[in-house]
Design a protein around this motif. Sequence first.
Motif, PDB file in Angstrom:
ATOM      1  N   UNK A 130      39.650 -15.335  72.950  1.00 20.67           N
ATOM      2  CA  UNK A 130      38.480 -14.686  72.366  1.00 20.67           C
ATOM      3  C   UNK A 130      37.303 -15.662  72.374  1.00 20.67           C
ATOM      4  N   UNK A 131      36.086 -15.117  72.247  1.00 20.57           N
ATOM      5  CA  UNK A 131      34.913 -16.002  72.239  1.00 20.57           C
ATOM      6  C   UNK A 131      34.998 -17.026  71.112  1.00 20.57           C
ATOM      7  N   UNK A 132      34.568 -18.229  71.401  1.00 22.21           N
ATOM      8  CA  UNK A 132      34.566 -19.299  70.406  1.00 22.21           C
ATOM      9  C   UNK A 132      35.745 -20.241  70.505  1.00 22.21           C
ATOM     10  N   UNK A 133      36.764 -19.871  71.279  1.00 18.44           N
ATOM     11  CA  UNK A 133      37.910 -20.754  71.459  1.00 18.44           C
ATOM     12  C   UNK A 133      37.675 -21.612  72.691  1.00 18.44           C
ATOM     13  N   UNK A 134      37.911 -22.908  72.564  1.00 15.96           N
ATOM     14  CA  UNK A 134      37.698 -23.830  73.664  1.00 15.96           C
ATOM     15  C   UNK A 134      38.896 -24.724  73.875  1.00 15.96           C
ATOM     16  N   UNK A 135      39.128 -25.078  75.128  1.00 18.64           N
ATOM     17  CA  UNK A 135      40.070 -26.122  75.499  1.00 18.64           C
ATOM     18  C   UNK A 135      39.206 -27.264  76.007  1.00 18.64           C
ATOM     19  N   UNK A 136      39.340 -28.430  75.383  1.00 21.18           N
ATOM     20  CA  UNK A 136      38.512 -29.577  75.758  1.00 21.18           C
ATOM     21  C   UNK A 136      39.406 -30.643  76.381  1.00 21.18           C
ATOM     22  N   UNK A 137      39.166 -30.935  77.653  1.00 16.14           N
ATOM     23  CA  UNK A 137      39.860 -32.011  78.349  1.00 16.14           C
ATOM     24  C   UNK A 137      38.923 -33.208  78.390  1.00 16.14           C
ATOM     25  N   UNK A 138      39.398 -34.328  77.878  1.00 14.82           N
ATOM     26  CA  UNK A 138      38.595 -35.540  77.785  1.00 14.82           C
ATOM     27  C   UNK A 138      39.164 -36.592  78.731  1.00 14.82           C
ATOM     28  N   UNK A 139      38.293 -37.218  79.482  1.00 14.25           N
ATOM     29  CA  UNK A 139      38.664 -38.381  80.287  1.00 14.25           C
ATOM     30  C   UNK A 139      37.846 -39.541  79.744  1.00 14.25           C
ATOM     31  N   UNK A 140      38.504 -40.642  79.424  1.00 14.76           N
ATOM     32  CA  UNK A 140      37.815 -41.790  78.828  1.00 14.76           C
ATOM     33  C   UNK A 140      38.403 -43.089  79.372  1.00 14.76           C
TER      34      UNK A 140
END
Length: 74
Positions: free
Chosen positions: A11-21
């Motif tokens: 649904x809108x507002x849900x995010x998957x955040x992939x971070x590379x650091x």
Amino acid sequence: MELINETHVSRPGLLVVDVAAADDATALAFQQLLAERWATATAERTTRDAGQPGVRLRCYLDLSQPNVPAATPH
């Protein structure tokens, strides 16, 4: 990284955040900044991809649930 499960963006507002650091401390600090603002399912640790520089981390955010600081008692 694993494939994104359809439930995580159902649904809108849900995010998957992939971070590379560059390092663990940087990735975890970024995740903490997100968690201070929105409801976040945080990762306990980072991962490393063989032959690739740096670390990776995945977390899940719900922008419809802002993280409101608890009121301090007077």
